[in-house]
Design a protein around this motif. Structure first.
Motif, short mmCIF file in Angstrom:
data_model
loop_
_atom_site.label_atom_id
_atom_site.label_comp_id
_atom_site.label_asym_id
_atom_site.label_seq_id
_atom_site.Cartn_x
_atom_site.Cartn_y
_atom_site.Cartn_z
N GLU A 166 0.77 -0.97 -0.33
CA GLU A 166 0.45 -0.16 -0.28
C GLU A 166 1.05 1.07 -0.78
OE1 GLU A 166 -2.42 -0.51 3.17
OE2 GLU A 166 -3.64 -2.45 2.20
N GLY A 167 1.99 1.44 0.56
CA GLY A 167 2.73 2.34 0.53
C GLY A 167 3.96 2.66 -0.61
N ILE A 168 3.67 1.81 -1.64
CA ILE A 168 5.14 1.54 -3.15
C ILE A 168 4.50 2.74 -3.31
CG2 ILE A 168 5.89 0.45 -4.71
CD1 ILE A 168 5.77 -2.07 -2.34
N SER A 169 5.50 3.57 -3.90
CA SER A 169 4.92 4.90 -4.79
C SER A 169 5.65 4.53 -6.19
CB SER A 169 5.69 6.18 -4.16
OG SER A 169 6.77 5.60 -4.53
N GLY A 170 6.03 3.43 -6.40
CA GLY A 170 6.97 3.33 -7.58
C GLY A 170 8.53 3.68 -7.57
N SER A 171 9.29 4.55 -6.21
CA SER A 171 10.70 4.63 -6.45
C SER A 171 10.97 4.30 -5.59
CB SER A 171 10.16 6.56 -6.52
OG SER A 171 9.63 6.69 -5.70
N GLU A 172 11.21 2.89 -5.19
CA GLU A 172 11.29 2.80 -4.41
C GLU A 172 13.05 2.11 -4.93
OE1 GLU A 172 7.81 3.25 -2.60
OE2 GLU A 172 8.28 2.93 -4.55
N THR A 173 14.06 1.86 -3.51
CA THR A 173 15.18 0.32 -4.51
C THR A 173 14.99 -0.95 -3.64
OG1 THR A 173 16.40 2.56 -3.57
CG2 THR A 173 17.28 0.54 -3.52
N VAL A 174 14.60 -1.63 -4.12
CA VAL A 174 14.56 -3.01 -3.94
C VAL A 174 16.75 -3.65 -3.47
CG1 VAL A 174 15.49 -5.48 -4.65
CG2 VAL A 174 13.33 -3.60 -5.56
N TYR A 175 16.67 -4.35 -2.08
CA TYR A 175 18.10 -4.39 -1.86
C TYR A 175 18.32 -5.67 -2.32
CZ TYR A 175 17.74 0.10 0.90
OH TYR A 175 17.74 1.54 0.66
N PHE A 176 19.76 -6.27 -2.18
CA PHE A 176 19.76 -7.26 -2.53
C PHE A 176 21.38 -8.24 -2.03
CE2 PHE A 176 19.38 -5.42 -6.45
CZ PHE A 176 18.90 -6.03 -6.93
N SER A 177 21.09 -9.73 -0.90
CA SER A 177 22.29 -9.62 -0.20
C SER A 177 23.31 -9.95 -0.74
CB SER A 177 21.66 -11.42 0.03
OG SER A 177 21.98 -12.56 -0.84
N ALA A 178 24.92 -9.76 0.58
CA ALA A 178 25.53 -9.65 0.20
C ALA A 178 26.06 -11.00 -0.42
CB ALA A 178 25.97 -10.08 1.80
N GLY A 179 26.78 -11.26 -1.65
CA GLY A 179 27.51 -12.31 -2.24
C GLY A 179 27.86 -11.93 -3.51
N LYS A 180 27.37 -13.05 -4.44
CA LYS A 180 27.12 -13.34 -6.14
C LYS A 180 26.00 -12.18 -6.66
CE LYS A 180 28.96 -17.31 -7.56
NZ LYS A 180 28.96 -18.23 -8.53
N ASP A 181 26.29 -10.99 -6.85
CA ASP A 181 25.20 -9.74 -6.77
C ASP A 181 24.95 -9.84 -8.77
OD1 ASP A 181 27.41 -7.44 -7.32
OD2 ASP A 181 27.16 -7.01 -5.34
N GLY A 182 25.91 -9.99 -9.67
CA GLY A 182 26.01 -10.25 -11.15
C GLY A 182 25.85 -8.41 -11.14
N GLY A 183 27.23 -7.68 -10.37
CA GLY A 183 27.11 -6.00 -10.72
C GLY A 183 26.51 -5.17 -9.78
N LYS A 184 24.70 -5.88 -9.22
CA LYS A 184 24.18 -5.37 -8.64
C LYS A 184 24.12 -4.82 -7.03
CE LYS A 184 21.02 -7.09 -11.16
NZ LYS A 184 19.62 -7.40 -11.31
N ASP A 185 23.99 -3.88 -6.77
CA ASP A 185 24.01 -4.22 -5.19
C ASP A 185 22.43 -3.40 -4.68
OD1 ASP A 185 26.04 -4.47 -4.22
OD2 ASP A 185 27.05 -2.25 -5.06
N GLY A 186 21.78 -2.77 -5.75
CA GLY A 186 20.33 -2.49 -5.40
C GLY A 186 20.01 -2.13 -7.23
N ARG A 187 18.64 -2.12 -6.84
CA ARG A 187 17.94 -1.66 -8.16
C ARG A 187 16.63 -0.44 -7.79
NH1 ARG A 187 13.75 -3.77 -10.35
NH2 ARG A 187 14.64 -5.70 -9.30
N ARG A 188 16.33 0.39 -8.47
CA ARG A 188 15.33 1.58 -8.59
C ARG A 188 13.83 0.08 -8.52
NH1 ARG A 188 15.88 6.41 -7.17
NH2 ARG A 188 13.57 6.55 -6.66
N ILE A 189 12.16 0.49 -8.48
CA ILE A 189 11.51 -0.61 -8.51
C ILE A 189 11.69 0.09 -10.16
CG2 ILE A 189 9.45 -0.53 -8.44
CD1 ILE A 189 9.67 -1.27 -5.81
N GLY A 190 10.83 -0.84 -10.75
CA GLY A 190 11.06 -0.92 -12.47
C GLY A 190 9.48 0.15 -12.76
N PHE A 191 8.76 -0.42 -11.32
CA PHE A 191 7.14 0.57 -11.83
C PHE A 191 7.29 2.09 -12.67
CE2 PHE A 191 5.83 -2.65 -8.31
CZ PHE A 191 5.66 -3.28 -9.66
N SER A 192 8.69 2.85 -11.68
CA SER A 192 8.77 4.13 -11.85
C SER A 192 8.83 4.56 -13.28
CB SER A 192 9.49 5.08 -11.24
OG SER A 192 10.50 3.98 -12.08
#
Length: 196
Positions: A35-61
């Motif tokens: 209910e609180g998602i505005s479409g510009s939040e960040t998705v966080y990832f666990s430590a380890g193999k991250d494919g060069g990503k530490d986080g990503r903005r939600i794509g809905f924006s």
């Protein structure tokens, strides 16, 4: 900017989400957080193999106006586990034809084909790495034809960050997620280790 309700120390809800919440409560928590998602939040990832990503903005924006008007075509799924070390990279979650994601993707495709779904968001209290993010979202998109930016997986790391926000304090208090409420359990191996 969303304020955290305890600035000096971020709470870790991993064990309380695993041990002290049942499937129904986790569904309610997922729905309330959505209910609180505005479409510009960040998705966080666990430590380890991250494919060069530490986080990503939600794509809905990318198409925020359409997303906000999507109404009932925004489908939320919650998948809870009682295992505090479970990962989205586990074969039982994704990676084979009998995995949870494979089974859910069939249902998601049916809804999408019937025009009942435009956006899909799955909440899980499993660890979620950057590598799993790429693999799982691409798989769902390929199998269903839903644009990848309309698919989100919210894992444990993101849940922990979002539950620390002031706006979500009521959820933490309602479900008693604050503090350490891990049940006292030990095995024979634990006793042996202590004695040795």
């Amino acid at each position: 900017r969303k304020k955290r309700f305890n600035q000096s120390h971020l709470m870790d809800f991993t064990y309380n989400l695993a041990f002290n919440i049942n499937d129904d409560d986790f569904e309610t928590i997922a729905n309330r957080l959505s209910e609180g998602i505005s479409g510009s939040e960040t998705v966080y990832f666990s430590a380890g193999k991250d494919g060069g990503k530490d986080g990503r903005r939600i794509g809905f924006s990318a198409d925020l106006d359409k997303w906000k008007a999507s109404g009932s075509k925004f489908i939320i799924q919650a998948k809870h586990t009682g295992n505090p070390v479970a990962s989205c990279s586990d074969n039982s979650f994704h990676g084979n034809k009998t995995s949870l994601i494979a089974a859910e993707t069939i249902k998601v495709k049916e809804m999408y084909d019937k025009g009942e779904l435009e956006y899909y968001i799955l909440f899980t209290n499993r660890k979620y790495s950057g590598a799993a993010d790429s693999t799982i979202r691409k798989y769902i998109s390929k199998e269903t034809k839903i644009p990848i930016d309309n698919i989100e997986i919210i894992g444990l790391e993101t849940l922990n960050k979002w539950l620390n926000l002031e706006a979500n304090r009521h959820i933490v208090l309602e479900f008693k997620l604050q503090g350490y409420q891990v049940p006292f359990e030990f095995s024979e191996a634990d006793i042996k280790e202590v004695v040795i």
